[in-house]
Write an enzyme that holds these catalytic residues in place. Structure first.
Site, PDB file in Angstrom:
ATOM      1  N   ASN A 101       0.806  -1.222   0.134  1.00 46.49           N
ATOM      2  CA  ASN A 101       0.014  -0.184  -0.156  1.00 46.49           C
ATOM      3  C   ASN A 101       0.854   1.386   0.066  1.00 46.49           C
ATOM      4  OD1 ASN A 101      -1.882  -1.897   0.171  1.00 46.49           O
ATOM      5  ND2 ASN A 101      -2.553  -1.181   2.300  1.00 46.49           N
ATOM      6  N   HIS A 147     -18.126  36.175 -30.216  1.00 47.10           N
ATOM      7  CA  HIS A 147     -19.183  35.655 -30.822  1.00 47.10           C
ATOM      8  C   HIS A 147     -19.065  35.202 -32.545  1.00 47.10           C
ATOM      9  CE1 HIS A 147     -21.885  37.554 -27.705  1.00 47.10           C
ATOM     10  NE2 HIS A 147     -20.937  38.619 -27.927  1.00 47.10           N
ATOM     11  N   SER A 268      -7.519  13.736 -48.551  1.00 43.01           N
ATOM     12  CA  SER A 268      -8.606  13.075 -48.414  1.00 43.01           C
ATOM     13  C   SER A 268      -8.540  11.593 -49.418  1.00 43.01           C
ATOM     14  CB  SER A 268      -9.944  13.859 -48.824  1.00 43.01           C
ATOM     15  OG  SER A 268     -10.750  12.886 -49.215  1.00 43.01           O
ATOM     16  N   LYS A 274      -8.282  18.393 -50.952  1.00 45.09           N
ATOM     17  CA  LYS A 274      -8.409  18.421 -49.535  1.00 45.09           C
ATOM     18  C   LYS A 274      -7.122  18.348 -48.814  1.00 45.09           C
ATOM     19  CE  LYS A 274     -11.890  16.942 -47.155  1.00 45.09           C
ATOM     20  NZ  LYS A 274     -12.855  17.358 -46.442  1.00 45.09           N
ATOM     21  N   GLU A 281      -7.478  18.388 -35.194  1.00 44.33           N
ATOM     22  CA  GLU A 281      -8.764  17.702 -34.987  1.00 44.33           C
ATOM     23  C   GLU A 281      -8.633  16.822 -33.836  1.00 44.33           C
ATOM     24  OE1 GLU A 281     -11.383  17.232 -38.846  1.00 44.33           O
ATOM     25  OE2 GLU A 281      -9.416  16.998 -39.282  1.00 44.33           O
TER      26      GLU A 281
HETATM   27  N1  ARG Z   1      -1.738  -3.254  -7.328  1.00 47.46           N
HETATM   28  C1  ARG Z   1      -1.877  -2.519  -6.179  1.00 47.46           C
HETATM   29  C2  ARG Z   1      -2.585  -1.439  -6.733  1.00 47.46           C
HETATM   30  O1  ARG Z   1      -2.163  -0.980  -7.925  1.00 47.46           O
HETATM   31  C3  ARG Z   1      -1.034  -2.402  -5.311  1.00 47.46           C
HETATM   32  C4  ARG Z   1      -1.471  -2.384  -3.851  1.00 47.46           C
HETATM   33  C5  ARG Z   1      -2.067  -3.463  -3.443  1.00 47.46           C
HETATM   34  N2  ARG Z   1      -2.384  -3.983  -2.081  1.00 47.46           N
HETATM   35  C6  ARG Z   1      -3.231  -4.747  -1.594  1.00 47.46           C
HETATM   36  N3  ARG Z   1      -3.178  -4.945  -0.395  1.00 47.46           N
HETATM   37  N4  ARG Z   1      -3.548  -5.520  -2.377  1.00 47.46           N
HETATM   38  O2  ARG Z   1      -3.356  -0.483  -6.151  1.00 47.46           O
END
Ligand code: ARG
Length: 448
Positions: A101, A147, A268, A274, A281
């Site tokens: 995490n 405008h 085109s 063209k 675009e």
């Molecule tokens: N692959 C996960 C993500 O991108 C990484 C973190 C995952 N954490 C876990 N506890 N599964 O968010």
């Protein structure tokens, strides 16, 4: 393995897209391993083995030799598994005092810091192209529009510099976004912090972060920096799209103000006459997906309880798409603008009827003592009369002028496109003097 398991594996895996973060993931792991050794959480020799292993995995990835596996879910697990294969059980010590995490939060921040710098450089290059085009056509006067109706004469350079301003604000937005990306989340662990004597400041220094995060829950579940990048990107694409729209309009036969270089247009397949402004675009079109990515991540984040939730894995594809779309759009625009030829004749042709000078006639009467509202009314009637006779202002006789106001004298014929522009010499105005100042300011800002 059962089919359903395979299906689930594929569903939860992020390796098809987060492998892009391998370099950041390894860089973060190396800094983490060094710190673990420095703090005597693992042995120095173990850290060395781990770091060597990580470096050789990076080489393998870069040589296309590394085998990514879907069943290992993400980039973190793939690299860790690779490390086990390479150095054996000591690989298991790398993940001490860390969680995926805080690891993914770190990887994304490392990634985005680089992309922000690159984006700012590209914006600068685009500004440079605009300034070059403005300088090469410094004396050209064009119709200014409101405008999409001809309003008042302006300098073409002034018009181009309006976009310079937009891209300048974009640069500021990305600089600002950098401040929030530039925070080290590592040490937050899964959510609560880690029970080891880690040195977060040391890791921050090693990875060149200005700050360490101050709340572990927030640090693992914060994606504001992703949202801010995507929001700033959306604004930049909006600016590019407005510029694209004008270039498309101006390169139409009806306007004919500019010609876009051959390399940035396509013919085109059935209409040989063209030259389509496809690049412009497409930039206008790609603005849609960049907005969409922003909506996507905002919506993903909106009801997440603290702290990390797997929903957040959905942050990546949109971000990568936005980063890639923005880079390529900025680059291609900077190149395209260099190829633009200004068709001065057509621009002046568009102002051949001089009704665009109506405001100047009203201002003329004001200088002779008439209140502006009255002057406006006089010129409105005068313009109506001139149009009904199929005449320009400059073709009216003084006698005809006098039917509308006795204040008109011979000097009314001195009102021209040039005098109109020159008169607007307040700061920020379109006079050649002010535009020259604006150009030197612009060049200074590009260098900053
Ligand atoms: N692959 C996960 C993500 O991108 C990484 C973190 C995952 N954490 C876990 N506890 N599964 O968010």
């Amino acid at each position: 393995m059962k089919d359903s398991n395979k299906q689930v594996q594929g569903y939860v895996a992020s390796i098809p897209f987060d492998r892009r973060l391998y370099r950041q993931d390894i860089e973060g792991s190396i800094a983490h391993a060094r710190m673990l050794a420095r703090q005597e959480i693992i042995a120095e020799s173990e850290a060395e083995t781990i770091i060597e292993g990580l470096k050789s995995i990076q080489e393998e990835i870069e040589q296309g030799k590394f085998q990514f596996k879907t069943e290992l879910e993400d980039i973190h697990m793939n690299i860790e598994a690779g490390l086990f294969e390479k150095i054996g059980d000591v690989a298991g010590k790398l993940h001490t005092a860390r969680s995926r995490n805080d690891q993914i939060a770190l990887d994304l921040r490392l990634f985005l810091r680089e992309e922000i710098s690159k984006t700012i450089d590209e914006l600068r290059a685009l500004q440079s192209s605009l300034v070059e085009l403005a300088e090469a056509n410094e004396a050209v006067i064009m119709p200014g529009y409101t405008h999409l109706q001809q309003a008042q004469p302006i300098l073409l350079a002034h018009h181009l510099l309006a976009y310079f301003e937009m891209f300048q604000r974009d640069r500021e937005r990305f600089h600002d976004c950098m401040k929030r990306a530039d925070v080290l989340p590592l040490g937050s662990g899964a959510l609560a912090g880690v029970p080891y004597p880690v040195d977060r400041e040391l890791v921050a220094r090693e990875l060149d972060f200005s700050k360490v995060s101050t709340n572990s829950l927030d640090a693992v579940s914060d994606r504001d920096f992703v949202i801010e990048y995507e929001a700033a990107a959306a604004v930049t694409m909006m600016h590019l799209s407005r510029l694209a729209e004008e270039l498309i309009l101006w390169s139409s036969r009806e306007f004919g103000f500019i010609e876009i270089g051959e390399a940035y247009t396509t013919g085109s397949s059935i209409m040989p006459q063209k030259k389509n402004p496809d690049v412009a675009e497409l930039a206008r079109g790609k603005t849609g997906r960049v907005y969409g990515n922003l909506m996507g991540i905002l919506t993903t984040m909106k009801a997440l309880p603290l702290a990390y939730n797997r929903d957040m894995q959905e942050d990546k594809e949109g971000l990568f798409d936005t980063v890639d779309t923005l880079h390529s759009s900025l680059e291609v625009f900077a190149g395209m603008i260099k190829t633009i030829k200004i068709n001065t004749e057509r621009i002046y042709q568009a102002m051949k009827t001089d009704y665009i000078l109506a405001t100047d006639l009203a201002d003329y009467l004001v200088k002779k003592g008439l209140p502006f509202r009255e002057a406006h009314g006089v010129v409105a009637k005068l313009a109506e009369y001139a149009m009904s006779k199929g005449k320009n202002f400059r073709e009216l006789s003084l006698k005809e002028y006098h039917n509308f106001s006795p204040l008109f004298t011979d000097d009314v014929y001195a009102i021209t496109l040039e005098s109109s522009a020159a008169a607007r010499s307040i700061p920020g105005g379109t006079s050649p003097r002010q535009v020259e100042k604006a150009l030197s300011r612009a060049k200074r800002l590009i260098r900053e």
